[in-house]
Design a protein around this motif. Structure first.
Motif, mmCIF file in Angstrom:
data_model
loop_
_atom_site.group_PDB
_atom_site.id
_atom_site.type_symbol
_atom_site.label_atom_id
_atom_site.label_comp_id
_atom_site.label_asym_id
_atom_site.label_seq_id
_atom_site.Cartn_x
_atom_site.Cartn_y
_atom_site.Cartn_z
ATOM 1 N N ALA A 87 17.562 -29.513 16.384
ATOM 2 C CA ALA A 87 18.544 -28.583 16.958
ATOM 3 C C ALA A 87 19.937 -28.851 16.399
ATOM 4 O O ALA A 87 20.670 -27.908 16.059
ATOM 5 C CB ALA A 87 18.547 -28.690 18.484
ATOM 6 N N LEU A 88 20.319 -30.124 16.298
ATOM 7 C CA LEU A 88 21.634 -30.469 15.735
ATOM 8 C C LEU A 88 21.741 -30.024 14.276
ATOM 9 O O LEU A 88 22.797 -29.579 13.827
ATOM 10 C CB LEU A 88 21.883 -31.976 15.832
ATOM 11 N N SER A 89 20.650 -30.132 13.549
ATOM 12 C CA SER A 89 20.637 -29.741 12.134
ATOM 13 C C SER A 89 20.903 -28.256 11.940
ATOM 14 O O SER A 89 21.335 -27.836 10.869
ATOM 15 C CB SER A 89 19.287 -30.094 11.499
ATOM 16 N N ASN A 90 20.668 -27.471 12.974
ATOM 17 C CA ASN A 90 20.905 -26.029 12.892
ATOM 18 C C ASN A 90 22.337 -25.631 13.237
ATOM 19 O O ASN A 90 22.676 -24.455 13.154
ATOM 20 C CB ASN A 90 19.925 -25.289 13.818
ATOM 21 N N VAL A 91 23.165 -26.593 13.607
ATOM 22 C CA VAL A 91 24.577 -26.322 13.907
ATOM 23 C C VAL A 91 25.368 -26.555 12.612
ATOM 24 O O VAL A 91 25.465 -27.684 12.143
ATOM 25 C CB VAL A 91 25.102 -27.235 15.043
ATOM 26 N N PRO A 92 25.933 -25.502 12.010
ATOM 27 C CA PRO A 92 26.589 -25.639 10.705
ATOM 28 C C PRO A 92 27.718 -26.671 10.665
ATOM 29 O O PRO A 92 27.952 -27.306 9.633
ATOM 30 C CB PRO A 92 27.138 -24.240 10.418
ATOM 31 N N GLU A 93 28.415 -26.858 11.765
ATOM 32 C CA GLU A 93 29.556 -27.791 11.790
ATOM 33 C C GLU A 93 29.122 -29.258 11.860
ATOM 34 O O GLU A 93 29.945 -30.158 11.664
ATOM 35 C CB GLU A 93 30.466 -27.475 12.982
ATOM 36 N N VAL A 94 27.867 -29.509 12.150
ATOM 37 C CA VAL A 94 27.339 -30.882 12.155
ATOM 38 C C VAL A 94 27.105 -31.291 10.710
ATOM 39 O O VAL A 94 26.338 -30.646 9.997
ATOM 40 C CB VAL A 94 26.033 -30.982 12.973
ATOM 41 N N VAL A 95 27.782 -32.365 10.266
ATOM 42 C CA VAL A 95 27.680 -32.780 8.865
ATOM 43 C C VAL A 95 26.945 -34.101 8.668
ATOM 44 O O VAL A 95 26.489 -34.396 7.570
ATOM 45 C CB VAL A 95 29.068 -32.825 8.180
ATOM 46 N N LYS A 96 26.823 -34.912 9.712
ATOM 47 C CA LYS A 96 26.078 -36.173 9.621
ATOM 48 C C LYS A 96 25.399 -36.450 10.951
ATOM 49 O O LYS A 96 25.973 -36.215 12.006
ATOM 50 C CB LYS A 96 26.993 -37.349 9.278
#
Length: 153
Positions: A87-96
């Motif tokens: 789910a976090l991987s699908n948030v564009p602003e999450v970079v690491k």
């Protein structure tokens, strides 16, 4: 893996970590070897998975993204780890995203344009992820260093 790489490979890695776009001729000149050797060694390190590609170092603040925030996340259950990561991987602003030991189960780095964007991102994209029990936020005031390990000579 370590025994498959030698001092020449480490020198090439150190040079490319300073500028991943440097051409092989310049790398060869700095390393004191031929461009063909650089090409062959770089291909070997790509095949071994040591070199995963080349990335840009971007100053997000100059593009209007003024906030960098780190999130320490606690999961409700360890078994939900993969679902939360997906789910976090699908948030564009999450970079690491890091699976971590210690206080947090997951440690995340995100970029936001400003506090309003961060609030919207946090409330509408992060807090709604099933499996997160609690989150602690840390706002970065300034990044003072971003580098790779130097492998020496």
């Amino acid at each position: 893996m370590k025994d498959k790489l030698d001092a020449v490979d480490h020198k090439i890695l150190s040079i490319l970590s300073e500028d991943a776009q440097m051409n092989y001729t310049e790398v060869a000149k700095r390393a004191g070897i031929s461009p063909g050797t650089v090409h062959m060694r770089t291909r070997k390190m790509k095949n071994l998975g040591v070199i995963k590609g080349a990335t840009l170092s971007i100053d997000y603040s100059k593009l209007g993204w003024k906030m960098t925030v780190f999130l320490g996340m606690f999961l409700r259950e360890a078994s939900l780890y993969k679902n939360v990561i997906d789910a976090l991987s699908n948030v564009p602003e999450v970079v690491k995203i890091h699976h971590s030991t210690g206080k947090y189960d997951i440690f995340v780095k995100i970029h936001a344009k400003d506090s309003l964007h961060y609030r919207q991102l946090y409330q509408e994209s992060i807090l709604v992820i099933e499996g997160i029990r609690d989150i602690e936020s840390f706002i970065s005031l300034e990044e003072n260093m971003n580098r790779h390990i130097s492998f020496g000579e």
